[in-house]
Design an enzyme around this catalytic site. Structure first.
Site, PDB file in Angstrom:
ATOM      1  CG  ASP A 159      -1.838   1.198   1.272  1.00  0.00           C
ATOM      2  OD1 ASP A 159      -2.012   1.851   0.225  1.00  0.00           O
ATOM      3  OD2 ASP A 159      -2.387   1.482   2.357  1.00  0.00           O
ATOM      4  CE  LYS A 166      -0.341   3.506   3.462  1.00  0.00           C
ATOM      5  NZ  LYS A 166      -1.114   3.979   4.617  1.00  0.00           N
ATOM      6  CG  ASP A 191      -2.577  -2.377   4.140  1.00  0.00           C
ATOM      7  OD1 ASP A 191      -3.108  -2.451   5.266  1.00  0.00           O
ATOM      8  OD2 ASP A 191      -2.973  -1.593   3.262  1.00  0.00           O
ATOM      9  CD  GLU A 213      -5.605   0.781   0.865  1.00  0.00           C
ATOM     10  OE1 GLU A 213      -5.243  -0.155   1.601  1.00  0.00           O
ATOM     11  OE2 GLU A 213      -5.440   1.971   1.180  1.00  0.00           O
ATOM     12  NE  ARG A 241     -11.937   3.264   4.673  1.00  0.00           N
ATOM     13  CZ  ARG A 241     -11.775   4.177   5.631  1.00  0.00           C
ATOM     14  NH1 ARG A 241     -12.723   5.085   5.825  1.00  0.00           N
ATOM     15  NH2 ARG A 241     -10.704   4.176   6.403  1.00  0.00           N
TER      16      ARG A 241
END
Length: 495
Positions: free
Chosen positions: A256, A263, A274, A335, A337
């Protein structure tokens, strides 16, 4: 690592042939005879073995004892958590001598919970990741004997503990692998390997099948990566064919970056973790293959990378989920969810008894609960209570959080049915409220494991959580037969 359960009195343990002997000494008076009981009594009287759990005394070749190295470790009142602390300390104390065989013996009676945690602590303390470290020294301990006063009585708990270890270590393995060694395709191959076990089947869907299903939210997250997405469907058939299954949904973001909502660079390497929700589902199925409870379980893993290229999802884009609901993506780093919502919709086809999603979902949950307990959100009181109980029994604890409807206000938007984020306040709860929109037709729980799935710093690595919690929950359902029908307990949206 091989575990063996054996009936051993304290006197018999003195003759056990092993490289190191760890004796778990409780605070109660010990009436046993023999050299080990005498050593414990002398150490207590001299003040060399305090009663606090984990305090220990190391001995080398004491008279009358076959093992060359002996460690006396206090377990206090004998509670399961104290046993875990003591075994961890004892095994750590002898690791430097590179023993191949260990014996861990209870000086007094032991219950099922204490035995389970003794097995798990021994495995955790000796675990070594080696897959991408060809020169690393592998785990030296090959065989661990657990000595208890009555092995036959505790054998069911012992077998479950061994299965839990296998599941946790499978989850750790895939959680710890770097992202280029754990792509969605490779994760799917790991799932397929589990189908070699009786009662487990695996199906893997690719981009074309996902598009045909209308999983527009999941596909949108994957579109910025050159790695193709995979939707993994695992089935464990331990109950009757018409028995509704428990469905486990694991977030499988194998790396991620945050997407366009990039990030910070610091510690971004940890975003390989992740997919620990997905790894925990794989671990549970690995354990189910060993303990084979009379229950049906389905595992759903939406897996992809969240990366950047010219096709990547952008803030403000609106995507259509499998449920038909449209979602405005205000932050591409929210992302998880987006892939879970489509998996939750897919879960409905199984007419499930319960659905539990597991995800490293929010930093807000880390702020709220740290690394001690996983966040638990549920629309069903009975399901939540069962998961809390399983967490206590397995010492893989969770804490129930609220789901008041007021928390969903921030998800409203002018441009879609729902936004994928709200404000900063209550971020773990608003994320759960988003998922709840897609889980209205069945008993549902959400475990946010962002704080518990891995450790940072010197101890960096996957913890394998919450395999222990989930397996304990499934075994309890199988034992009571409560998976035979969907839960009929009161639902609630607030707490």
């Amino acid at each position: 690592m091989d575990f063996q359960l054996k009936t051993l009195s304290l006197a018999q343990a003195a003759t056990e042939k092993t490289d190191a002997l760890i004796v778990l000494a409780g605070s109660a008076d010990n009436k046993a005879g023999g050299p080990l009981a005498e050593l414990i009594a002398q150490a207590r009287n001299a003040g060399d073995l305090p009663d606090k759990a984990g305090k220990l005394l190391q001995l080398y070749r004491p008279a009358g004892i076959a093992a060359p190295r002996v460690v006396l470790v206090s377990i206090g009142d004998g509670a399961a958590s104290a046993v875990r602390t003591a075994v961890g300390a004892g095994v750590q104390a002898v690791k430097g001598s590179n023993p191949k065989r260990l014996a861990i013996v209870f000086a007094q009676s032991a219950d099922a919970a204490a035995l389970r945690l003794a097995v798990l602590a021994a495995a955790d303390t000796t675990y070594v990741y080696t897959t991408t470290k060809p020169k690393a020294e592998a785990r030296t301990v090959r065989h661990v004997t657990l000595g208890v006063p009555d092995a036959a009585t505790l054998n069911p708990a012992f077998q479950e503990a061994k299965a839990t270890v296998a599941g946790i270590e499978f989850a750790k393995e895939w959680g710890n692998r770097p992202a280029n060694h754990a792509t969605p395709t490779l994760l799917a191959e790991a799932a397929k390997s589990l189908a070699e076990v009786p009662h487990i089947k695996c199906e893997v869907l690719g981009p074309k099948e996902v598009a045909k299903l209308g999983m527009g939210s999941f596909a949108a997250v994957a579109q910025g990566s050159s790695e193709p997405l995979r939707f993994i469907v695992l089935r464990y058939q331990g109950g009757a064919k018409d028995e509704p299954p428990v469905v486990l949904v694991g977030k499988g973001i194998t790396f991620d970056t945050g997407g366009v909502s990039l990030k910070p660079a610091a510690e971004m390497d940890e975003m390989k973790f992740d997919m620990c929700g997905a790894a925990s589902v794989l671990g549970v199925f690995r354990a189910l293959g060993d303990c084979r409870p009379a229950i049906n379980v389905v595992g759903l893993i939406p897996s992809c990378e969240n990366m950047n290229d010219g096709a990547a999802l952008k803030p403000g884009d609106v995507v259509t989920s499998m449920s038909g609901q449209t979602i405005e993506v205000l932050n591409t780093d929210a992302e998880g969810r987006l892939i879970l919502c489509d998996a939750l919709t897919y879960a409905k086809r199984f007419a499930p008894a319960a659905v539990i999603d597991i995800a490293t979902l929010t930093g807000a949950c880390v702020v709220a609960l740290g690394g001690v307990r996983s966040g638990l959100f549920s629309s069903d009181d009975a399901l939540a209570a069962a998961l809390e109980t399983a967490g206590e029994q397995s010492q893989d604890r969770c804490w129930r959080m609220p789901l008041d409807d007021d928390y969903a206000e921030g998800l409203k938007t002018h441009f879609a049915d729902v936004a994928n984020i709200a404000g900063r306040a209550g971020g773990a709860i608003t994320a759960a409220k988003f998922l709840q929109r897609f889980a209205g037709d069945f008993p549902w729980a959400h475990l946010d494991i962002a704080g518990t799935a891995w450790k940072s710093g010197a101890a960096k690595g996957s913890t394998g959580r919450p395999v222990g919690l989930l397996l304990s929950y499934l075994m309890a359902r199988a034992a009571t037969g409560s998976a035979a029908a969907p839960a009929k307990s009161a639902r609630r949206k607030t707490r």
